[in-house]
Scaffold this motif. Structure first.
Motif, short mmCIF file in Angstrom:
data_model
loop_
_atom_site.label_atom_id
_atom_site.label_comp_id
_atom_site.label_asym_id
_atom_site.label_seq_id
_atom_site.Cartn_x
_atom_site.Cartn_y
_atom_site.Cartn_z
N GLU A 118 0.22 -62.85 63.02
CA GLU A 118 -0.03 -63.64 61.79
C GLU A 118 0.97 -64.80 61.67
O GLU A 118 0.58 -65.94 61.44
N THR A 119 2.28 -64.49 61.82
CA THR A 119 3.27 -65.55 61.56
C THR A 119 3.25 -66.65 62.62
O THR A 119 3.63 -67.78 62.33
N ILE A 120 2.76 -66.35 63.81
CA ILE A 120 2.76 -67.36 64.87
C ILE A 120 1.86 -68.55 64.52
O ILE A 120 2.05 -69.66 65.00
N ARG A 121 0.88 -68.32 63.60
CA ARG A 121 -0.02 -69.42 63.22
C ARG A 121 0.24 -69.87 61.77
O ARG A 121 -0.51 -70.67 61.22
N ASP A 122 1.31 -69.35 61.16
CA ASP A 122 1.66 -69.73 59.79
C ASP A 122 2.02 -71.22 59.76
O ASP A 122 2.82 -71.69 60.57
#
Length: 325
Positions: A118-122
């Motif tokens: 999730e955070t990699i594309r935040d």
């Protein structure tokens, strides 16, 4: 904390990591009371074993102690790895090394969370990664490193030479035959890429080459990212490093390739990257499209490279992970 790096003549047994870690701490933190030490094993790595050590409430002073995986020197040039960390620490991009020992090293703990799918594309996070990668690609290390030639072909060729062609374990062998193409097919695929990809004219840059989720730390408070684990850092094609990072959006334990970034996301990411790399906010659509095309062409090579790596690990690693799968 700036501490002079030393070499300690100790070999840590993979099955007695805590005992070995205490021996290292005695040397590099002699003032720490041994009875108050805390230990935290980390399980993200797929090559090495890692433990954090600190005492009392001093969590931020944690020392990380990495023990190299069994026979991992077949895969990794350890001298180069340490050299890369020193270069990047000097540039202000990563942790410092406190000490080396016979089968690993002790280094600085950096606060931050490893990325998730999730955070990699935040939108708050991915521009930081793109910019940090562009900064790294712009580095011109002193002549301590090999010539500015893409390392990927020689490294992949070496992996192909040493990867098992069959397994002594009959169950592994059956699975191997079911999952993996015959060596002659792999060899043809390698030569096809070796002949075609250099013609794409992707610049050769100082690349990380292994930016998976666990190798990027995000510090929300400081709004920055730090790259860690420089085992494969070397001069390589710009498009390889980016394509390799995009492949990692799928995760590692149970990869889900529906999470691979689509064209719109890639182009937004590449725009952030190019603004930093070119040191200009005026990046043309043409430049973004060209880099997108180069990255797309390079996308198969990281899969091939880590496929060869996995076969070697499936034969030698003591880490509990199904490398063959």
């Amino acid at each position: 904390m700036n501490i002079c790096e030393e070499h300690i003549n100790i070999t840590i047994d993979e099955d007695k990591i805590i005992y070995g870690a205490i021996e290292i701490i005695k040397r590099i933190r002699p003032s720490w009371p041994l009875q108050e030490l805390h230990f935290k094993p980390f399980t993200d790595g797929k090559t090495n074993k890692l433990v954090g050590v600190w005492y009392s409430e001093h969590y931020t002073d944690m020392v990380l102690i990495r023990i190299y995986g069994n026979n991992s020197d077949l895969l990794i040039d350890r001298k180069n790895e340490l050299n890369n960390i020193r270069i990047l620490n000097k540039a202000g991009y990563t942790h410092s090394i406190y000490a080396t020992f016979n089968n690993g090293f002790a280094y600085q703990f950096l606060e931050g969370d490893t990325l998730t799918i999730e955070t990699i594309r935040d939108p708050k996070v991915y521009p930081l990664i793109a910019k940090r990668m562009a900064e790294m690609h712009s580095l011109e290390p002193e002549n301590e490193l090999e010539s500015k030639k893409a390392f990927i072909w020689e490294k992949t060729k070496k992996f192909m030479q040493i990867m098992p062609k069959r397994f002594s374990d009959p169950l592994k062998q059956a699975k191997f035959e079911m999952l993996i193409s015959p060596y002659t097919v792999l060899e043809k695929e390698y030569h096809l890429m070796e002949q075609t990809l250099p013609k794409i004219n992707s610049p050769v840059v100082y690349a990380h080459n292994d930016l998976l989720l666990g190798n990027v730390l995000y510090n929300q408070e400081q709004e920055n990212v730090v790259f860690i684990d420089y085992e494969y850092t070397a001069f390589n094609y710009q498009a390889f490093d980016i394509a390799n990072h995009f492949a990692e959006f799928a995760g590692i334990d149970e990869p889900d390739y529906s999470l691979y970034p689509d064209e719109n996301f890639q182009k937004a990411w590449l725009k952030e990257y190019l603004q930093k790399y070119n040191e200009s906010n005026n990046v043309s659509e043409e430049e973004i499209n060209k880099l997108y095309w180069q990255v797309t062409k390079f996308a198969p090579l990281p899969h091939f490279f880590w496929g060869c790596w996995s076969l070697i690990q499936s034969e030698h690693s003591h880490i509990d992970f199904d490398f063959l799968e």
